[in-house]
Design an enzyme around this catalytic site. Structure first.
Site, short mmCIF file in Angstrom:
data_model
loop_
_atom_site.label_atom_id
_atom_site.label_comp_id
_atom_site.label_asym_id
_atom_site.label_seq_id
_atom_site.Cartn_x
_atom_site.Cartn_y
_atom_site.Cartn_z
N ASN A 9 0.87 -1.17 0.00
CA ASN A 9 0.00 0.00 0.00
C ASN A 9 0.91 1.22 0.00
OD1 ASN A 9 -1.79 2.04 0.46
ND2 ASN A 9 -2.32 1.44 2.56
N LYS A 11 0.08 4.28 -0.33
CA LYS A 11 -0.56 5.49 0.21
C LYS A 11 -0.34 6.67 -0.76
CE LYS A 11 0.04 3.34 4.67
NZ LYS A 11 0.20 3.46 6.11
N HIS A 95 -9.21 1.32 5.12
CA HIS A 95 -7.92 1.55 5.81
C HIS A 95 -8.13 2.52 6.97
CE1 HIS A 95 -3.81 2.69 6.61
NE2 HIS A 95 -3.46 1.58 5.98
N GLU A 97 -6.48 4.94 7.93
CA GLU A 97 -6.28 6.36 7.58
C GLU A 97 -7.53 6.94 6.93
OE1 GLU A 97 -2.67 5.62 5.45
OE2 GLU A 97 -1.69 5.13 7.35
N GLU A 164 -4.72 -4.54 10.88
CA GLU A 164 -3.70 -3.50 11.02
C GLU A 164 -3.93 -2.72 12.31
OE1 GLU A 164 -1.89 -2.44 6.93
OE2 GLU A 164 -3.63 -1.15 7.23
N GLY A 170 3.27 2.64 10.63
CA GLY A 170 4.21 3.74 10.41
C GLY A 170 4.97 4.15 11.66
N SER A 208 4.22 -1.80 10.19
CA SER A 208 5.68 -1.87 10.33
C SER A 208 6.26 -3.23 9.96
CB SER A 208 6.11 -1.45 11.74
OG SER A 208 5.69 -0.12 12.00
#
Ligand code: 13P
Length: 247
Positions: A9, A11, A95, A97, A164, A170, A208
């Site tokens: 991904n 992003k 996701h 985000e 996730e 991240g 990560s």
């Protein structure tokens, strides 16, 4: 036995020419690997370029988002049929985000999944808890709520789940192999109790993932793959993750 599934991904990263540069380096590194499914989800603007370069390769193309209407006055949105025309087989939906910055609810995620599936896309559904929720021992409650809402009236054919945990995205802070496996086992159990065909659904871990931790994660019985952000942006590290997933 579920085939490992490793997805990138990207992003909001990489222009068209950067996508081209990546693929020219990456595709030879994974050529001939057929015991792992490999997918790249670049930004919308790179889909056509990636599709052209990946056409006769062993790498699948995905999008990072999609809208829940087929066409119309929805400025800035992209329909599932447009993704298929651009060469996508998959789309990532829900996701964290998107949930956090774009207010996507489980209901919106559910509408997106339904239209994507009926249009012919395969879906990677992302779920996962925040640090606050984990520390309050609410991880399984959160997963239950997300699965119930996102998968309402959805069959599991063509669905991959990506677990996730938000605190691992991240941050360089990966879930331990055991934490990942426990969450995946909960998800598998939930799917088994609520849907047909739970055994063949692949559950990816995301947060990560790096070349040096992928093997340990993949050794867990319920971890079937990874959804990779930062470490998928370099051909070397992403190809090492793919190779590490071969066992
Ligand atoms: P990182 O691998 O950068 O932690 O991102 C994970 C992720 O959000 C993939 O969707």
């Amino acid at each position: 036995m579920r085939k490992p599934f490793i997805a990138a991904n990207w992003k909001m990263q990489k222009t068209n020419s950067e996508t081209e540069e990546f693929l020219n380096a990456f595709l030879p590194l994974v050529r001939g690997i057929d015991d792992v499914d490999i997918l790249i989800a670049p930004p919308f603007t790179s889909l056509e370029t990636a599709s052209r370069l990946m056409k006769s390769s062993n790498v699948l193309l995905g999008a990072q988002n999609v809208y829940f209407e087929e066409s119309g006055a929805y400025t800035g949105e992209i329909a599932p049929s447009m993704l298929i025309a651009a060469g996508c087989s998959h789309v990532i939906i829900g996701h964290s985000e998107r949930r956090q910055y774009f207010s996507e609810t489980d209901e919106v995620v559910n509408r997106k999944i339904k239209l994507a599936l009926t249009t012919g896309l395969k879906v990677i559904l992302c779920i996962g808890e925040s640090l606050e929720e984990r520390e309050a021992n609410r991880t399984f409650d959160v997963l239950n709520t997300q699965l119930t809402g996102s998968l309402a009236d959805v069959q599991l054919n063509d669905i991959t789940i990506a677990y996730e945990p938000i605190w691992a995205i991240g941050t360089g802070k990966t879930a331990s192999n055991e934490q990942a496996n426990d969450a995946h086992a909960y998800i598998r159990d939930w799917l088994g109790k609520n849907k047909e065909g739970a055994d063949s659904v692949r559950i990816q871990y995301g947060g990560s993932v790096k070349p040096d931790n992928v093997k340990g994660l993949m050794a867990e019985p319920e971890v079937d793959g990874a959804l990779v952000g930062g470490a998928s942006l370099k051909p070397d590290s992403f190809s090492q993750i793919v190779i590490g997933a071969r066992g």
